[in-house]
Design an enzyme around this catalytic site. Structure first.
Site, PDB file in Angstrom:
ATOM      1  N   HIS A   1       9.342  -3.588   3.433  1.00 47.64           N
ATOM      2  CA  HIS A   1       8.960  -3.823   2.033  1.00 47.64           C
ATOM      3  C   HIS A   1      10.201  -4.104   1.188  1.00 47.64           C
ATOM      4  O   HIS A   1      10.201  -4.994   0.334  1.00 47.64           O
ATOM      5  CB  HIS A   1       8.275  -2.583   1.447  1.00 47.64           C
ATOM      6  CG  HIS A   1       7.000  -2.192   2.111  1.00 47.64           C
ATOM      7  ND1 HIS A   1       6.887  -1.062   2.883  1.00 47.64           N
ATOM      8  CD2 HIS A   1       5.776  -2.783   2.119  1.00 47.64           C
ATOM      9  CE1 HIS A   1       5.641  -0.954   3.325  1.00 47.64           C
ATOM     10  NE2 HIS A   1       4.950  -1.986   2.892  1.00 47.64           N
TER      11      HIS A   1
ATOM     12  N   MET B   1       8.975  -2.466  11.855  1.00 49.70           N
ATOM     13  CA  MET B   1       8.748  -1.399  10.882  1.00 49.70           C
ATOM     14  C   MET B   1       7.322  -1.486  10.341  1.00 49.70           C
ATOM     15  O   MET B   1       6.814  -2.572  10.071  1.00 49.70           O
ATOM     16  CB  MET B   1       9.747  -1.520   9.751  1.00 49.70           C
ATOM     17  CG  MET B   1      11.126  -1.153  10.224  1.00 49.70           C
ATOM     18  SD  MET B   1      12.153  -0.647   8.873  1.00 49.70           S
ATOM     19  CE  MET B   1      13.692  -0.454   9.750  1.00 49.70           C
TER      20      MET B   1
ATOM     21  N   ASP C   1       2.546  -9.088   9.337  1.00 51.05           N
ATOM     22  CA  ASP C   1       1.116  -9.363   9.155  1.00 51.05           C
ATOM     23  C   ASP C   1       0.949 -10.875   9.071  1.00 51.05           C
ATOM     24  O   ASP C   1       0.563 -11.415   8.026  1.00 51.05           O
ATOM     25  CB  ASP C   1       0.621  -8.676   7.881  1.00 51.05           C
ATOM     26  CG  ASP C   1       0.726  -7.175   7.990  1.00 51.05           C
ATOM     27  OD1 ASP C   1      -0.040  -6.582   8.749  1.00 51.05           O
ATOM     28  OD2 ASP C   1       1.611  -6.583   7.334  1.00 51.05           O
TER      29      ASP C   1
ATOM     30  N   SER D   1       4.334   1.226   8.088  1.00 54.06           N
ATOM     31  CA  SER D   1       4.011   2.545   7.530  1.00 54.06           C
ATOM     32  C   SER D   1       3.265   3.376   8.564  1.00 54.06           C
ATOM     33  O   SER D   1       3.345   4.602   8.568  1.00 54.06           O
ATOM     34  CB  SER D   1       3.134   2.380   6.282  1.00 54.06           C
ATOM     35  OG  SER D   1       3.756   1.492   5.381  1.00 54.06           O
ATOM     36  N   ARG D   2       2.541   2.712   9.459  1.00 52.97           N
ATOM     37  CA  ARG D   2       1.752   3.443  10.463  1.00 52.97           C
ATOM     38  C   ARG D   2       2.605   3.999  11.597  1.00 52.97           C
ATOM     39  O   ARG D   2       2.092   4.774  12.415  1.00 52.97           O
ATOM     40  CB  ARG D   2       0.645   2.544  11.019  1.00 52.97           C
ATOM     41  CG  ARG D   2      -0.464   2.294  10.001  1.00 52.97           C
ATOM     42  CD  ARG D   2      -1.637   1.562  10.608  1.00 52.97           C
ATOM     43  NE  ARG D   2      -2.791   1.577   9.738  1.00 52.97           N
ATOM     44  CZ  ARG D   2      -3.164   0.566   8.940  1.00 52.97           C
ATOM     45  NH1 ARG D   2      -2.457  -0.543   8.917  1.00 52.97           N
ATOM     46  NH2 ARG D   2      -4.239   0.673   8.178  1.00 52.97           N
TER      47      ARG D   2
ATOM     48  N   GLN E   1     -10.306  -2.744   2.509  1.00 52.11           N
ATOM     49  CA  GLN E   1      -9.796  -3.386   3.723  1.00 52.11           C
ATOM     50  C   GLN E   1      -9.781  -2.453   4.930  1.00 52.11           C
ATOM     51  O   GLN E   1      -9.294  -2.814   5.992  1.00 52.11           O
ATOM     52  CB  GLN E   1      -8.416  -4.003   3.475  1.00 52.11           C
ATOM     53  CG  GLN E   1      -7.282  -3.021   3.275  1.00 52.11           C
ATOM     54  CD  GLN E   1      -6.001  -3.733   2.854  1.00 52.11           C
ATOM     55  OE1 GLN E   1      -5.846  -4.148   1.720  1.00 52.11           O
ATOM     56  NE2 GLN E   1      -5.068  -3.888   3.784  1.00 52.11           N
TER      57      GLN E   1
ATOM     58  N   HIS F   1       9.025   1.021   3.415  1.00 49.93           N
ATOM     59  CA  HIS F   1      10.121   1.063   4.397  1.00 49.93           C
ATOM     60  C   HIS F   1      10.987  -0.182   4.187  1.00 49.93           C
ATOM     61  O   HIS F   1      10.713  -0.989   3.273  1.00 49.93           O
ATOM     62  CB  HIS F   1       9.566   1.146   5.821  1.00 49.93           C
ATOM     63  CG  HIS F   1       8.508   0.126   6.111  1.00 49.93           C
ATOM     64  ND1 HIS F   1       8.777  -1.224   6.219  1.00 49.93           N
ATOM     65  CD2 HIS F   1       7.159   0.236   6.286  1.00 49.93           C
ATOM     66  CE1 HIS F   1       7.669  -1.881   6.475  1.00 49.93           C
ATOM     67  NE2 HIS F   1       6.661  -1.025   6.508  1.00 49.93           N
ATOM     68  N   GLU F   2      11.978  -0.345   5.060  1.00 51.71           N
ATOM     69  CA  GLU F   2      12.922  -1.463   4.902  1.00 51.71           C
ATOM     70  C   GLU F   2      12.227  -2.835   4.886  1.00 51.71           C
ATOM     71  O   GLU F   2      12.743  -3.781   4.311  1.00 51.71           O
ATOM     72  CB  GLU F   2      13.974  -1.431   6.015  1.00 51.71           C
ATOM     73  CG  GLU F   2      15.099  -0.437   5.768  1.00 51.71           C
ATOM     74  CD  GLU F   2      15.914  -0.742   4.499  1.00 51.71           C
ATOM     75  OE1 GLU F   2      16.318  -1.897   4.299  1.00 51.71           O
ATOM     76  OE2 GLU F   2      16.137   0.196   3.709  1.00 51.71           O
TER      77      GLU F   2
ATOM     78  N   MET G   1       0.847  -1.193   0.000  1.00 51.04           N
ATOM     79  CA  MET G   1       0.000   0.000   0.000  1.00 51.04           C
ATOM     80  C   MET G   1       0.886   1.249   0.000  1.00 51.04           C
ATOM     81  O   MET G   1       0.444   2.333   0.394  1.00 51.04           O
ATOM     82  CB  MET G   1      -0.926  -0.009   1.216  1.00 51.04           C
ATOM     83  CG  MET G   1      -1.863  -1.223   1.210  1.00 51.04           C
ATOM     84  SD  MET G   1      -3.431  -0.955   2.070  1.00 51.04           S
ATOM     85  CE  MET G   1      -2.866  -0.635   3.704  1.00 51.04           C
TER      86      MET G   1
HETATM   87  O1  PAF Z   1      -0.059  -5.712   3.678  1.00 48.93           O
HETATM   88  C1  PAF Z   1      -0.491  -4.803   2.938  1.00 48.93           C
HETATM   89  O2  PAF Z   1       0.166  -3.789   2.700  1.00 48.93           O
HETATM   90  C2  PAF Z   1      -1.867  -4.956   2.330  1.00 48.93           C
HETATM   91  O3  PAF Z   1      -2.751  -5.601   3.189  1.00 48.93           O
HETATM   92  C3  PAF Z   1      -1.842  -5.660   0.944  1.00 48.93           C
HETATM   93  C4  PAF Z   1      -1.355  -7.078   1.046  1.00 48.93           C
HETATM   94  C5  PAF Z   1      -0.960  -4.879   0.003  1.00 48.93           C
HETATM   95  C6  PAF Z   1      -3.259  -5.688   0.362  1.00 48.93           C
HETATM   96  O4  PAF Z   1      -3.773  -4.419   0.206  1.00 48.93           O
END
Ligand code: PAF
Length: 284
Positions: free
Chosen positions: A37, A184, A150, A186-187, A61, A34-35, A30
């Site tokens: 990703h 890490m 996650d 994004s929030r 979501q 950050h590191e 999304m």
């Molecule tokens: O983990 C995320 O950033 C989101 O839930 C995803 C997998 C990109 C789906 O929108």
């Protein structure tokens, strides 16, 4: 690096790469990268010949009153990061591209989604499954990469891929942490300097849980209490959604500490930021 806004463009480019025998790696995101990703991107670069990243803040979501409209967005910055990492294609669709008028088909996993975050964010995993299924259909990757932060999301995606026969391998890679242990996310950008200072106590509470589990002397409910105590004592005003000790395969609460893998997962609000974290413990 190509940036594609349209589904047809992505299909065309990936088709060409596949024709050349290239293995396609895919990281759905999304944005606000950050590191964590980037660690997924780097692994995809190692394992695949052509790497696709999607950046899409998926409205389905987010629940009512959640942070859809304030979710951090900085496409320029994300694009530069991905370019430096040698990504081949970025899919950056508009909401109307992913959800055209009259959209009425959803994908829902109904077992694993009942627990942990699913209890507190009704509809969240339905939105995740729907968008990930759509992205898989658009990108048609060989391997897709997700982060362990996650954990529940990754388990649900794996289940969806198995149940709906997507010919895609799912890789789940370790949580990337700041030096002080904060996972890490994004929030994390929502945190005030004070909240940021105390946020690492979430990870510290997980380390304590791991130590107590490995002692094999305490019940899961006693350990949950101790974890909550650490959070409450060190993170003033934290609002705990849950502290759970579960089976990593069913995500159901375990009644006693036995041999095998155990997942400790927490979700806590620090002001506006809902932070999640987890640790996998192997009991021998
Ligand atoms: O983990 C995320 O950033 C989101 O839930 C995803 C997998 C990109 C789906 O929108």
């Amino acid at each position: 690096m190509i940036v594609a806004l349209k589904i047809e463009k992505v299909r065309e480019i990936v088709k060409k790469a596949k024709k050349k025998g290239k293995l396609i790696g895919f990281i759905p995101t999304m944005g606000a990268l950050h590191e964590g990703h980037l660690s997924l991107v780097r692994r995809a670069r190692k394992e695949c010949d052509f790497v696709v990243v999607s950046i899409f803040v998926n409205p389905t979501q987010f629940g009512a009153g959640e942070d859809l409209h304030t979710y951090p967005r900085d496409f320029k910055k994300d694009k530069n990061l991905l370019k430096k990492e040698g990504v081949n294609l970025v899919f950056y669709p508009k909401v109307s591209t992913m959800y055209p008028k009259g959209f009425s088909t959803y994908v829902e996993e109904v077992s694993l989604s009942k627990y942990l975050c699913g209890k507190f964010r009704p509809g969240h995993f339905r939105g995740v499954c729907t968008v990930v299924a759509k992205l898989f259909n658009v990108v048609n990757p060989d391997i897709a990469y997700f982060g362990q932060k996650d954990f529940q999301q990754a388990q649900i995606i794996k289940r969806m891929v198995r149940d709906l026969n997507f010919p895609i391998k799912i890789r789940v890679l370790p949580i990337i942490r700041e030096k002080d242990g904060l996972a890490m996310s994004s929030r994390n950008s929502y945190l005030s300097p004070y909240q940021r200072k105390v946020a690492p106590y979430l990870y510290k509470s997980l380390i304590l849980a791991k130590e107590l589990i490995l002692k094999k002397r305490y019940s899961p409910s006693k350990i949950r209490k101790e974890v909550k105590k650490v959070i409450k004592e060190n993170i003033p005003y934290a609002k705990i959604d849950y502290v759970e000790i579960v089976s990593p395969t069913t995500l159901r609460r375990i009644k006693k500490i036995d041999k095998g893998e155990i997942l400790v997962a927490v979700a806590v609000y620090l002001g506006k930021a809902r932070l999640i974290d987890n640790i996998l413990v192997r009991v021998r």
